[in-house]
Motif scaffolding. Structure first.
Motif, short mmCIF file in Angstrom:
data_model
loop_
_atom_site.label_atom_id
_atom_site.label_comp_id
_atom_site.label_asym_id
_atom_site.label_seq_id
_atom_site.Cartn_x
_atom_site.Cartn_y
_atom_site.Cartn_z
N TYR A 73 8.26 -18.53 17.01
CA TYR A 73 7.71 -19.72 17.67
C TYR A 73 6.30 -19.45 18.18
O TYR A 73 5.39 -20.28 18.02
N LEU A 74 6.08 -18.29 18.79
CA LEU A 74 4.77 -17.95 19.32
C LEU A 74 3.74 -17.83 18.20
O LEU A 74 2.57 -18.22 18.36
N ILE A 75 4.15 -17.30 17.06
CA ILE A 75 3.23 -17.17 15.92
C ILE A 75 2.82 -18.55 15.41
O ILE A 75 1.63 -18.83 15.18
N VAL A 76 3.81 -19.45 15.22
CA VAL A 76 3.51 -20.78 14.72
C VAL A 76 2.66 -21.56 15.71
O VAL A 76 1.70 -22.25 15.34
N ARG A 77 2.99 -21.45 16.99
CA ARG A 77 2.22 -22.16 18.02
C ARG A 77 0.77 -21.67 18.03
O ARG A 77 -0.18 -22.47 18.09
N GLY A 78 0.57 -20.35 18.00
CA GLY A 78 -0.78 -19.83 18.01
C GLY A 78 -1.54 -20.15 16.75
O GLY A 78 -2.77 -20.35 16.78
N ALA A 79 -0.83 -20.22 15.61
CA ALA A 79 -1.51 -20.50 14.34
C ALA A 79 -2.05 -21.92 14.28
O ALA A 79 -3.06 -22.17 13.60
N SER B 54 -3.08 -23.71 16.96
CA SER B 54 -3.81 -23.99 18.19
C SER B 54 -5.24 -23.51 18.06
O SER B 54 -5.62 -22.82 17.11
N THR B 55 -6.04 -23.86 19.06
CA THR B 55 -7.39 -23.33 19.17
C THR B 55 -7.37 -22.11 20.08
O THR B 55 -6.41 -21.87 20.82
N ASP B 56 -8.43 -21.33 20.05
CA ASP B 56 -8.50 -20.14 20.90
C ASP B 56 -8.41 -20.47 22.38
O ASP B 56 -7.73 -19.76 23.14
N PRO B 57 -9.09 -21.52 22.89
CA PRO B 57 -8.94 -21.86 24.31
C PRO B 57 -7.51 -22.23 24.69
O PRO B 57 -7.06 -21.91 25.80
N TRP C 122 -4.38 -28.39 11.72
CA TRP C 122 -3.92 -28.12 10.36
C TRP C 122 -4.99 -27.41 9.53
O TRP C 122 -4.68 -26.74 8.55
N GLY C 123 -6.23 -27.53 9.92
CA GLY C 123 -7.30 -26.86 9.18
C GLY C 123 -7.24 -25.35 9.28
O GLY C 123 -7.88 -24.65 8.48
N ASN C 124 -6.49 -24.84 10.26
CA ASN C 124 -6.36 -23.38 10.38
C ASN C 124 -5.65 -22.75 9.19
O ASN C 124 -5.78 -21.54 8.96
N ILE C 125 -4.89 -23.56 8.43
CA ILE C 125 -4.11 -23.00 7.32
C ILE C 125 -5.02 -22.42 6.25
O ILE C 125 -4.74 -21.36 5.68
#
Length: 296
Positions: free
Chosen positions: A47-53, A55-58, A74-77
């Motif tokens: 869950y933490l990996i998906v949430r961080g993936a 999200s933005t750094d802030p 979604w652009g992080n993918i």
């Protein structure tokens, strides 16, 4: 006057279960609750990996915690594949090649060694087996430098050969195969020898087809181990074109900057093959571990 026919004793009265049916229901509920809690704890890192993936750094480093980002990124993918400093797609391909060939080679070498120790009569078989077990007591750090010197002298640095061949043999995997083959029915092999097959023919045509569950279980464990290996690929893969995915992930963390959402997204992508392999082979994984034969 009593009859001469002896009276047959009726069935003994069944003893009531201690606690009654309610205790059984409570026990089952407690078991399910404990299992659910354990599963939840194991899912927290995912869950933490998906949430961080997504999200933005802030949002990742901020003081306020949100269960999930309000604006999913979604652009992080595609960002790991667009990074000019790391060829992430190439690293995924390298890990797939190394993991697959490492798994196939390890299963072949260790299964042949285990079958030979379990079935082929040899005066020094026990001594050889103890020597194999002795390799498990040697720390990896002791053999790391000699292995690198040997691989370097052969010119295998930055190559698949240097990444795969030195780790093909595993003493623990050989031990598991030997224990399994000791419990394999000898009648099947004797029938194969009546048909004119030797040790190789009995192994390849009889033993392997009837041991696919066990092979699948060890294949899953070996592939995950090969995919997650880091130190040896880091030393051998000195050129970025020879990096595996674990080495590529480490390159996102430098002394100057840490791109958190990029690390999380790359990590999420890198574990997808492992999840697919596990879901595909989980049925054989459980059955194969139950057939290791360690108890014997």
């Amino acid at each position: 006057m009593t009859s001469g026919t002896p009276k047959t004793a009726g069935p003994a009265p069944e003893r009531p279960r201690r606690g009654g049916p309610r205790a059984g229901v409570l026990g089952s509920a407690g078991l399910y609750a404990a299992t659910g809690l354990a599963a939840l704890l194991f899912l927290v890192p995912f869950y933490l990996i998906v949430r961080g993936a997504l999200s933005t750094d802030p949002e990742i480093t901020g003081e306020e915690w949100a269960f999930f980002p309000s604006d999913i990124q979604w652009g992080n993918i595609t960002e790991p594949f667009e990074d000019p400093t790391v060829d992430f797609a190439r690293s995924l391909w390298n890990s797939a090649v190394v993991g697959t060939l490492h798994t196939v080679g390890t299963l072949l070498v260790c299964s042949l060694a285990g079958y030979g120790l379990a079935r082929i009569p040899y005066r020094h078989a026990t001594k050889v087996f103890y020597a194999v077990l002795g390799t498990l007591m040697v720390p990896t750090a002791v053999t790391f430098v000699p292995s690198f010197v040997l691989v370097s002298s052969l010119g295998w640095v930055d190559s698949y050969r240097g990444l795969i061949i030195p780790g093909l043999f595993s003493g623990f995997t050989c031990f598991l195969f030997r224990q399994y083959f000791l419990g394999f029915p000898r009648e099947l092999e004797e029938a194969a020898r009546v048909d004119g097959l030797g040790h190789w023919g009995a192994y390849w045509r009889v033993v392997v087809p009837n041991s696919l569950n066990f092979f699948a279980a060890l294949a899953t464990i070996t592939f995950i181990s090969g995919w997650n290996s880091f130190l040896w690929p880091l030393v051998i893969g000195q050129d970025p074109s020879a990096w595996t995915v674990q080495v590529a992930l480490s390159s996102y963390m430098t002394n100057q900057t840490v791109n958190f959402h990029l690390i999380f997204m790359a990590t999420a992508i890198s574990i997808l093959p492992l999840v697919c392999v596990f879901l595909f082979l989980q049925r054989w994984l459980v059955q194969g571990i139950a057939q290791t034969g360690i108890k014997g």
